[in-house]
Design a protein around this motif. Structure first.
Motif: not given
Length: 591
Positions: A539-546
């Motif tokens: 989810r963090m990858a999809r949301n641009g966090h990682i």
């Protein structure tokens, strides 16, 4: 001119020709020494340095074999650092990958200096030794050499042994060459005209070795220092022990996978030996700012925790109210009230107290999200009064008494709220109010404590930027200070975006998150299983966090699994299909 005169003239011509050849050879050797000196000063690898010294000395004298000894730290032994013998095919030490197996040569026989061995004698005398035939030399004990020759069929004959003396006038090693050869391969004595050149090489070698040893010693000291700092931070909190050691492990694993990958943003990515060390230092120091973070904030397992969990104080107040109810019940009975009615009122009040305390205790855990109605209930519970009969100013420290002077408590007996938010709870930058802390909507940290936690990154960067890092370590603050940044610019402390961060800095962000999610030593949360941790990070990858490309590599390379097998507990392993967590193709290849 007579025949004798002609022969004499031819002899002179031959001698001059040989002299010219000798001079040319000497000039070539000197030029070679100059080039070698430059190469020795530039060489950073200790094993290659040792190899270079011995090989060059062998070639100058055309010797069949040789050994380079180094003095141990206690200066009690000569250690075999590198050994070469062309005839026997022996290549130990240096870059061979085969460390020498021969035992050290003792420099002392008891308290007496050992002059029996030619190498130890060179150490003690600080003089070179040139022996034409070891079997005919009465000055030294060559029994070990004879045993070696008998076992191998070799014949050790000529020896040139030279001490390596550094700039501090200390002998740090001994160079020994064996069996000089002529152009036809016949064993001959070592040329005494070449001996000064070998001694010059030994002098150059000693300085180069000394410099390399000093650099290696400094690096060992620096590594020990940064690991000591990391260990201190881990030891400071019994709940985060190992974090500063596990993050470097995971950082290295993912960075190595990025170096080995040849697709997408990794096609041109690689790291030199110095860059690897730079990342190593940054990974170990990424949380050094936590040195200044209060232990209770780092370890805050419940909302009411400071130095200890203050739920015990609140439980005591409930106990007081329980006894008040019991006294009230007994007084009613003494006044003649019906026992059944009095008992029913008492039981009802006790049930309410038990239920209210259970609610307060559950709120203290901080595991579930606090709804608005839950916070309102806390306020209602907190408004209930209890009577304090003892002086609150007794047994206080000087600092607490100064605080009480500004906000004097009511004299006992005094009614107080069951849950308080009073001026006395304002301590420096912290609000220790009981209702204020119990009303935290998620987790256990207040806004002020969260700021203090986040500030460890700012402090980390400030601490590292004050250090006079050499050029090859200049990016340590960047790498160490970026592990809470997000690719969309919403992270902290600088709000950097993906394009503003290097690949190693992005790697550290992923390593820090995966370690935190799967760590089994946190007091405020349960360790995630592999599938839970990967789902959160997906989810963090999809949301641009990682970084999506690095997370994709993290999954496909199996780094997550390799790390888990090294670190995680068996109960954290569950079924994982990496296809369920891979980032969508449209967010990959961002660089």
């Amino acid at each position: 001119m007579g025949k004798g005169s002609g022969e004499t003239q031819q002899g002179h011509v031959r001698e001059r020709r040989l002299a010219r050849v000798g001079r040319r050879h000497t000039e070539q050797v000197i030029e070679r020494l100059v080039r070698l000196g430059i190469a020795l000063s530039a060489e950073r690898d200790s094993n290659r340095l040792l190899e270079m010294i011995l090989v060059e000395a062998k070639e100058i004298c055309n010797s069949d074999g040789g050994t380079l000894y180094l003095v141990d730290e206690a200066e009690q032994n000569l250690l075999f650092a590198i050994t070469r013998n062309d005839s026997l095919g022996i290549a130990d030490g240096g870059v061979s990958g085969h460390p020498p197996s021969l035992p050290p040569v003792p420099l002392y026989d008891g308290e007496a200096r050992n002059f029996h061995n030619v190498a130890t004698a060179a150490f003690h005398s600080r003089q070179a030794s040139n022996i034409e035939d070891a079997y005919r030399c009465p000055d030294y004990d060559f029994r070990g050499t004879r045993v070696f020759d008998a076992r191998t069929g070799y014949r050790s004959q000529s020896f040139l042994t030279v001490p390596l003396i550094n700039s501090e006038d200390s002998v740090i090693g001994v160079l020994q060459l064996i069996n000089a050869q002529d152009e036809g391969g016949t064993i001959i004595p070592f040329d005494r005209e070449l001996q000064p050149l070998v001694e010059a090489l030994a002098s150059q070698a000693a300085v180069a070795l000394e410099n390399r040893q000093l650099i290696d010693a400094q690096r060992k000291l620096w590594d020990a220092l940064i690991q000591m700092i990391a260990a201190f931070i881990d030891d400071k909190s019994p709940y985060t022990g190992g974090h500063c050691q596990r993050v470097p492990l995971l950082t290295e694993m993912l960075t190595r996978a990025a170096c080995e990958a040849d697709h997408s943003i990794f096609s041109d990515f690689n790291m030199s030996e110095e860059e690897w060390y730079e990342l190593h230092v940054a990974a170990w120091l990424h949380d050094c700012g936590k040195i200044a973070t209060p232990e209770y904030v780092i370890d805050k397992a419940t909302k009411l925790e400071t130095i200890y969990n203050r739920i015990h104080e609140i439980r005591t107040r409930f106990e007081v109210l329980h006894r008040d109810c019991e006294i009230k019940y007994l007084n009613k009975r003494l006044d003649g009230m019906d026992e059944a009615l009095a008992r029913a009122a008492f039981d009802d009040e006790i049930r309410r107290l038990q239920d209210d305390f259970a609610f307060v205790a559950a709120a203290n855990i901080g595991g579930e999200f606090m709804e608005a109605e839950d916070i309102e209930r806390l306020k209602r519970i907190g408004q209930r009064k209890w009577v304090r009969h003892f002086d609150r100013t007794l047994g206080m420290s000087a600092a607490e008494n100064e605080h009480l002077i500004k906000h004097p408590p009511a004299s006992a007996p005094a009614e107080e709220s069951l849950l308080g938010d009073t001026p006395l709870h304002a301590v420096g930058e912290y609000n220790l109010g009981e209702l204020y802390n119990l009303s935290i909507k998620k987790g256990t940290l207040t806004r002020e404590e969260r700021t203090v936690i986040n500030d460890h990154i700012d402090l980390t960067i400030r601490m590292l930027e004050t250090l006079p890092f050499p050029k090859n370590l200049r990016r340590v603050p960047e790498y160490a200070g970026g592990h809470h940044e997000k690719m969309d610019g919403t992270g902290y402390p600088k709000g950097l975006t993906r394009e503003q961060m290097s690949i190693p800095a992005r790697v550290m962000a992923i390593a820090d998150i995966f370690e935190a999610l799967t760590a089994a030593d946190r007091p405020y949360k349960k360790a995630k299983t592999l599938s839970e941790a990967l789902e959160i990070m997906a989810r963090m990858a999809r949301n641009g966090h990682i970084d999506a490309d690095l997370f994709d590599l993290f999954l496909r390379s199996g780094v997550w699994k390799d790390y888990a097998q090294k670190v995680l507990k068996p109960q954290q392993f569950d079924a994982v299909r990496i296809e369920d967590y891979l980032p969508p193709a449209n967010i990959l290849g961002g660089d």
